[in-house]
Design an enzyme around this catalytic site. Sequence first.
Site, PDB file in Angstrom:
ATOM      1  N   SER A  74      15.487  36.786 -39.944  1.00 35.68           N
ATOM      2  CA  SER A  74      14.876  35.858 -38.989  1.00 35.68           C
ATOM      3  C   SER A  74      15.947  35.092 -38.202  1.00 35.68           C
ATOM      4  CB  SER A  74      13.919  34.890 -39.689  1.00 35.68           C
ATOM      5  OG  SER A  74      14.614  34.104 -40.630  1.00 35.68           O
ATOM      6  N   HIS A  75      17.208  35.137 -38.631  1.00 34.96           N
ATOM      7  CA  HIS A  75      18.282  34.515 -37.850  1.00 34.96           C
ATOM      8  C   HIS A  75      19.343  35.527 -37.435  1.00 34.96           C
ATOM      9  CE1 HIS A  75      16.188  31.097 -39.520  1.00 34.96           C
ATOM     10  NE2 HIS A  75      16.610  30.466 -38.456  1.00 34.96           N
ATOM     11  N   GLU A 107       9.889  33.389 -39.632  1.00 30.63           N
ATOM     12  CA  GLU A 107       9.161  34.295 -40.528  1.00 30.63           C
ATOM     13  C   GLU A 107       7.760  34.560 -39.973  1.00 30.63           C
ATOM     14  OE1 GLU A 107      10.129  36.071 -43.040  1.00 30.63           O
ATOM     15  OE2 GLU A 107      12.160  35.265 -43.027  1.00 30.63           O
ATOM     16  N   ARG A 136      20.779  36.112 -54.039  1.00 31.54           N
ATOM     17  CA  ARG A 136      20.218  37.235 -53.267  1.00 31.54           C
ATOM     18  C   ARG A 136      21.111  37.527 -52.055  1.00 31.54           C
ATOM     19  NH1 ARG A 136      18.330  37.874 -48.591  1.00 31.54           N
ATOM     20  NH2 ARG A 136      18.504  35.643 -48.176  1.00 31.54           N
TER      21      ARG A 136
HETATM   22  P1  NDP Z   1      13.732  30.635 -48.118  1.00 28.23           P
HETATM   23  O1  NDP Z   1      12.464  30.011 -48.635  1.00 28.23           O
HETATM   24  O2  NDP Z   1      13.744  32.094 -47.907  1.00 28.23           O
HETATM   25  O3  NDP Z   1      14.936  30.286 -49.093  1.00 28.23           O
HETATM   26  C1  NDP Z   1      15.292  28.963 -49.322  1.00 28.23           C
HETATM   27  C2  NDP Z   1      16.401  28.870 -50.328  1.00 28.23           C
HETATM   28  O4  NDP Z   1      15.862  29.132 -51.619  1.00 28.23           O
HETATM   29  C3  NDP Z   1      17.519  29.869 -50.123  1.00 28.23           C
HETATM   30  O5  NDP Z   1      18.738  29.235 -50.355  1.00 28.23           O
HETATM   31  C4  NDP Z   1      17.223  30.947 -51.180  1.00 28.23           C
HETATM   32  O6  NDP Z   1      18.382  31.636 -51.615  1.00 28.23           O
HETATM   33  C5  NDP Z   1      16.632  30.116 -52.288  1.00 28.23           C
HETATM   34  N1  NDP Z   1      15.732  30.863 -53.165  1.00 28.23           N
HETATM   35  C6  NDP Z   1      14.725  31.678 -52.785  1.00 28.23           C
HETATM   36  N2  NDP Z   1      14.101  32.163 -53.873  1.00 28.23           N
HETATM   37  C7  NDP Z   1      14.719  31.641 -54.951  1.00 28.23           C
HETATM   38  C8  NDP Z   1      14.544  31.761 -56.359  1.00 28.23           C
HETATM   39  N3  NDP Z   1      13.592  32.526 -56.870  1.00 28.23           N
HETATM   40  N4  NDP Z   1      15.378  31.086 -57.157  1.00 28.23           N
HETATM   41  C9  NDP Z   1      16.350  30.302 -56.666  1.00 28.23           C
HETATM   42  N5  NDP Z   1      16.569  30.149 -55.343  1.00 28.23           N
HETATM   43  C10 NDP Z   1      15.773  30.812 -54.507  1.00 28.23           C
HETATM   44  O7  NDP Z   1      14.198  29.916 -46.750  1.00 28.23           O
HETATM   45  P2  NDP Z   1      13.342  29.184 -45.636  1.00 28.23           P
HETATM   46  O8  NDP Z   1      12.275  30.108 -45.198  1.00 28.23           O
HETATM   47  O9  NDP Z   1      12.938  27.831 -46.110  1.00 28.23           O
HETATM   48  O10 NDP Z   1      14.437  29.002 -44.479  1.00 28.23           O
HETATM   49  C11 NDP Z   1      15.007  30.159 -43.877  1.00 28.23           C
HETATM   50  C12 NDP Z   1      16.126  29.789 -42.941  1.00 28.23           C
HETATM   51  O11 NDP Z   1      15.630  29.249 -41.733  1.00 28.23           O
HETATM   52  C13 NDP Z   1      17.154  28.796 -43.440  1.00 28.23           C
HETATM   53  O12 NDP Z   1      18.402  29.437 -43.379  1.00 28.23           O
HETATM   54  C14 NDP Z   1      17.102  27.634 -42.447  1.00 28.23           C
HETATM   55  O13 NDP Z   1      18.358  27.040 -42.160  1.00 28.23           O
HETATM   56  C15 NDP Z   1      16.566  28.320 -41.223  1.00 28.23           C
HETATM   57  N6  NDP Z   1      15.916  27.402 -40.310  1.00 28.23           N
HETATM   58  C16 NDP Z   1      16.557  27.018 -39.154  1.00 28.23           C
HETATM   59  C17 NDP Z   1      15.950  26.151 -38.272  1.00 28.23           C
HETATM   60  C18 NDP Z   1      16.629  25.688 -37.028  1.00 28.23           C
HETATM   61  O14 NDP Z   1      15.984  25.046 -36.219  1.00 28.23           O
HETATM   62  N7  NDP Z   1      17.900  25.947 -36.814  1.00 28.23           N
HETATM   63  C19 NDP Z   1      14.614  25.621 -38.516  1.00 28.23           C
HETATM   64  C20 NDP Z   1      14.066  26.038 -39.786  1.00 28.23           C
HETATM   65  C21 NDP Z   1      14.684  26.921 -40.629  1.00 28.23           C
HETATM   66  P3  NDP Z   1      18.702  33.139 -51.066  1.00 28.23           P
HETATM   67  O15 NDP Z   1      19.130  32.953 -49.661  1.00 28.23           O
HETATM   68  O16 NDP Z   1      19.763  33.649 -51.961  1.00 28.23           O
HETATM   69  O17 NDP Z   1      17.436  33.914 -51.185  1.00 28.23           O
END
Ligand code: NDP
Length: 340
Positions: free
Chosen positions: A51-52, A192, A311
């Site tokens: 998504s990024h 997403e 991950r």
């Molecule tokens: P996710 O819900 O996919 O993941 C959030 C965090 O939780 C990650 O660090 C992930 O690690 C971790 N995680 C996921 N599953 C587990 C688990 N089972 N156990 C432990 N840790 C876990 O992300 P979001 O959908 O909330 O956000 C996605 C991205 O969007 C982010 O990078 C955010 O910066 C970006 N974003 C940017 C915006 C902007 O305006 N610039 C606005 C909103 C979001 P891992 O990566 O290893 O899976």
Amino acid sequence: MMSNDQPVTYLNLDEIHHLAQVALESNGFSQAQANSIAISVTAAERDGCQSHGLFRVSFYINALRNSIADAKAEPALQVNDSTVIHVDGKNGFCPLALDIGLPALVSKAQMHGTAALAIHNVYNIAALWPEVELLAQQGLVAFAFTTSNAYVTPAGGIKPLFGTNPMAFGFPREAMPPLVFDQASSASARGEIQLHQRDGQPIPDGWAIDREGLPTNDPDAALAGAQLPFGGHKGASIALMVELLAGALIGENFSVDSSSQDTHRVGAPFGGELLLAIDPEKFGSTQYLQRAEFLFSQMLDMPGTRLPSQRRYEQREKSVTQGVAMPARLLTELAEMTNN
Ligand code: NDP
């Protein structure tokens, strides 16, 4: 083939960077702005954060075509005796402003124990984990916050007010990549929902409500309605905190301000980002790395657990050796953008 049966092509990381760089430069981005953005989207593809990734290149280009974005902006670094550093992004894009501000933040934090970097006047479409990971690789504890556009309703509300407002955290590890998490304060990142819309897939329960405030699985209705914070009022309070830190505190846009300035509905948030860095060596604990490892090992002893960032790091290793599967449709879109 990908899960939704789209044909794919495997690209290596240099090829992904090249595609992004050429698409951006052919649309008027300076070499420096294009290179920093290309590094950001390549890192996202490498770590399985589509998504990024290249998907976002069109957002950068649309921001340029339909807003006051300056794709040749040269960010200005302001450092003085205080522990707060500023970078004026001058209506450019966040990745280059970060490249200019992060080295100064590392130096200040190492010198004083804590330091902050306020980024101003940037379009920020990127994930936040790259900057906290970089800081934690330098041995620092790091936080990053940014607002976005008004997409998320407060707990109990039905109208969008907060952004999806991500916050990221990094903690160093000994001889290991740092512990990093980076999460939106909404139930899902907006990207997403856009990916589900693109692929004609319903969104999961709990992500959004429609214009009437009713729960929806339809990505179109969700994008027209409001996203929900994660965890009800608790996520809503995190979103509120991010508005205060990356908006009020550093004198930058709230998410609603960014939305009201986005008259062409580009969807590229315009405002600021706040980064905080702490040098743990200055806190006097000689055991903080070992104590962190003890906690992680207790956590990982439980079946079903993993560390945030695990991950991404695993995906990174695979991408480096196997390349990254790119949907044919995305590559076609990118080629069209590059030629026009
Ligand atoms: P996710 O819900 O996919 O993941 C959030 C965090 O939780 C990650 O660090 C992930 O690690 C971790 N995680 C996921 N599953 C587990 C688990 N089972 N156990 C432990 N840790 C876990 O992300 P979001 O959908 O909330 O956000 C996605 C991205 O969007 C982010 O990078 C955010 O910066 C970006 N974003 C940017 C915006 C902007 O305006 N610039 C606005 C909103 C979001 P891992 O990566 O290893 O899976």
